[in-house]
Design an enzyme around this catalytic site. Structure first.
Site, PDB file in Angstrom:
ATOM      1  N   ASP A 216     -19.806  14.584   7.536  1.00  0.00           N
ATOM      2  CA  ASP A 216     -19.486  14.254   8.855  1.00  0.00           C
ATOM      3  C   ASP A 216     -21.358  14.044   9.977  1.00  0.00           C
ATOM      4  O   ASP A 216     -20.701  13.718  11.396  1.00  0.00           O
ATOM      5  CB  ASP A 216     -18.648  15.575   9.833  1.00  0.00           C
ATOM      6  CG  ASP A 216     -18.066  14.803  11.335  1.00  0.00           C
ATOM      7  OD1 ASP A 216     -17.733  13.626  10.866  1.00  0.00           O
ATOM      8  OD2 ASP A 216     -17.619  15.957  11.838  1.00  0.00           O
ATOM      9  N   SER A 234     -25.393   6.615  27.940  1.00  0.00           N
ATOM     10  CA  SER A 234     -24.594   6.243  29.381  1.00  0.00           C
ATOM     11  C   SER A 234     -23.446   5.719  28.503  1.00  0.00           C
ATOM     12  O   SER A 234     -23.585   4.630  28.939  1.00  0.00           O
ATOM     13  CB  SER A 234     -25.308   6.433  30.176  1.00  0.00           C
ATOM     14  OG  SER A 234     -24.892   6.448  31.404  1.00  0.00           O
ATOM     15  N   GLN A 289     -13.913   7.134   7.078  1.00  0.00           N
ATOM     16  CA  GLN A 289     -13.819   8.275   8.677  1.00  0.00           C
ATOM     17  C   GLN A 289     -13.363   6.732   9.599  1.00  0.00           C
ATOM     18  O   GLN A 289     -14.539   5.668   9.947  1.00  0.00           O
ATOM     19  CB  GLN A 289     -15.077   9.146   8.799  1.00  0.00           C
ATOM     20  CG  GLN A 289     -14.603   9.593  10.517  1.00  0.00           C
ATOM     21  CD  GLN A 289     -15.791  10.397  10.828  1.00  0.00           C
ATOM     22  OE1 GLN A 289     -16.424   9.839  11.592  1.00  0.00           O
ATOM     23  NE2 GLN A 289     -16.233  11.579  10.391  1.00  0.00           N
TER      24      GLN A 289
END
Length: 300
Positions: A216, A234, A289
């Site tokens: 992961d 951001s 994933q």
């Protein structure tokens, strides 16, 4: 005790579940990536919970899981295992991971944070084929992730430095390091060497659980690469949505393993990422994933 041995003890404590009642287990939560539980922790503990219910010691050969809610590191996780099938070779288990949310003036509310189905089967002789292992620089020629952090820490905002510099429980050597502060768009393909040195001789369930834990790291970020975005950008909201894994051959996490990752598409605020684990020329595990990747641009 050396720092890395303490980190190994913490990892082993993570996968040491407590049996609450038959087929129900409790796992302690740890701060691996912040206030939300690291997906790799839930994967590892779910594998261990399922393995504890097997009448015969069989390795996992495949798992498919969904991350349904963010978990709270301040609460343990309860794993409920349902025995779907026990045949002569294949055994299937459904694992549901639960936490209890405190609600003022009311009893705690049960929340499912993760759901998985895993299948177990003994190793046996059969037809063998695999592609050739990708060729990358060997780990001996590369800097560790921690070395690379030291080189970049001066560019990190003061408020983030402490967490940025935290040591991983898995030793990682990126093959082609990315600049996390000012990432440039690039082909969404990356590779890391990784190991858990001095893990020692562990049962196959623990080895597989900790490989799932390690899988992961970096994977969901692969889909960000083509956009010139990193986890420090951001306005980014990123999270794992699902995780599948197939275990093909024996391996040893004490020794270096190559984790080769790539992404072939991003769309609808999601990226699909793939990975392969290699050791000594052998393909030992395959991972896939899908990750959420929303980028909220501040309004001017």
């Amino acid at each position: 005790m050396p720092d890395y041995l303490q980190l190994i003890d913490e990892l082993l404590a993570t996968v040491a579940l407590i049996e609450v009642t038959p087929d129900v287990f409790e796992g302690k939560s740890h701060d691996y990536v912040g206030s939300r539980i690291f997906g790799g922790q839930v994967l590892a503990q779910a594998i261990m919970a399922a393995a504890h219910t097997l009448e015969q010691d069989k390795p996992c050969h495949s798992l498919h899981g969904y991350f349904l809610r963010g978990g709270d590191i301040n609460q343990p996780v309860i794993y409920q295992v349902r025995r779907l099938r026990d045949g002569r070779s294949l055994s299937a288990r459904e694992v549901t991971a639960i936490q209890y949310k405190e609600v003022r003036g009311k009893p705690p509310v049960e929340q499912v944070i993760f759901s998985m189905i895993a299948s177990f089967s003994p190793m046996e002789e059969g037809l063998e084929y695999q592609e050739d292992m990708p060729v990358y620089p060997p780990p001996e020629d590369l800097l560790t992730e921690q070395d690379l952090k030291e080189e970049n820490v001066g560019k990190v905002p003061e408020a983030l430095k402490s967490r940025f510099m935290r040591r991983r429980h898995v030793e990682i050597k990126p093959v082609k390091p990315r600049n996390p502060i000012s990432p440039e768009p690039m082909k969404p393909k990356q590779a890391n060497w990784l190991r858990i040195r001095e893990l020692g001789n562990q049962p196959v369930a623990i080895q597989q659980a900790l490989l799932a834990f390690s899988s992961d790291f970096y994977l969901v970020g692969t889909g960000l690469m083509s956009h010139g975005v990193s986890f420090m950008t951001s306005g980014l909201q990123a999270a794992s949505i699902d995780h599948s894994m197939h275990f093909h051959r024996d391996f040893d996490l004490n020794e270096w393993m190559l984790y080769d990752m790539w992404s072939d598409t991003t769309s609808n605020a999601k990226g699909l990422n793939h990975g392969q684990f290699w050791q000594d020329g052998k393909l030992v595990a395959t991972v896939q994933q899908e990750g959420l990747m929303r980028l909220r641009v501040p309004k001017s």
